[in-house]
Motif scaffolding. Sequence first.
Motif, PDB file in Angstrom:
ATOM      1  N   GLY A  28       0.813  -1.213   0.000  1.00 10.69           N
ATOM      2  CA  GLY A  28       0.000   0.000   0.000  1.00 10.69           C
ATOM      3  C   GLY A  28       0.841   1.255   0.000  1.00 10.69           C
ATOM      4  N   ALA A  29       1.888   1.251   0.795  1.00 14.68           N
ATOM      5  CA  ALA A  29       2.787   2.411   0.801  1.00 14.68           C
ATOM      6  C   ALA A  29       3.509   2.534  -0.540  1.00 14.68           C
ATOM      7  CB  ALA A  29       3.796   2.289   1.935  1.00 14.68           C
ATOM      8  N   LEU A  31       2.301   1.732  -3.420  1.00  9.69           N
ATOM      9  CA  LEU A  31       1.387   2.274  -4.421  1.00  9.69           C
ATOM     10  C   LEU A  31       1.337   3.795  -4.359  1.00  9.69           C
ATOM     11  CD1 LEU A  31      -1.583  -0.244  -4.207  1.00  9.69           C
ATOM     12  CD2 LEU A  31       0.033   0.030  -6.085  1.00  9.69           C
ATOM     13  N   ILE A  32       1.551   4.336  -3.184  1.00 10.88           N
ATOM     14  CA  ILE A  32       1.551   5.794  -3.042  1.00 10.88           C
ATOM     15  C   ILE A  32       2.884   6.362  -3.511  1.00 10.88           C
ATOM     16  CG2 ILE A  32       1.446   7.683  -1.375  1.00 10.88           C
ATOM     17  CD1 ILE A  32      -0.449   5.865   0.266  1.00 10.88           C
ATOM     18  N   TYR A  33       3.983   5.763  -3.032  1.00 11.33           N
ATOM     19  CA  TYR A  33       5.321   6.253  -3.364  1.00 11.33           C
ATOM     20  C   TYR A  33       6.274   5.080  -3.201  1.00 11.33           C
ATOM     21  CZ  TYR A  33       9.362   9.414  -3.318  1.00 11.33           C
ATOM     22  OH  TYR A  33      10.547  10.057  -3.597  1.00 11.33           O
ATOM     23  N   GLY A  37       7.376   2.468   0.075  1.00  7.46           N
ATOM     24  CA  GLY A  37       7.019   1.058   0.176  1.00  7.46           C
ATOM     25  C   GLY A  37       8.224   0.187   0.469  1.00  7.46           C
TER      26      GLY A  37
END
Length: 60
Positions: A28-29, A31-33, A37
């Motif tokens: 999930g992290a 996917l943001i940056y 991740g």
Amino acid sequence: MEKKWKTALRRRGAELALAAGAAAVAAGAGLIYLPAGLIAGGLLAIAGAALSILGGGGGR
């Protein structure tokens, strides 16, 4: 054979849940940056290893 799987899952269920949760958080992290991740995945792997070493299983 099924009994062996149930026994193994009962013994390692918490570790599997920890690993799956850590993978979900890192993905999930990511996917943001992406670098976030990778960093989160590394930190969660270190925390999981520390918990595994300290937990020990209680000699069951």
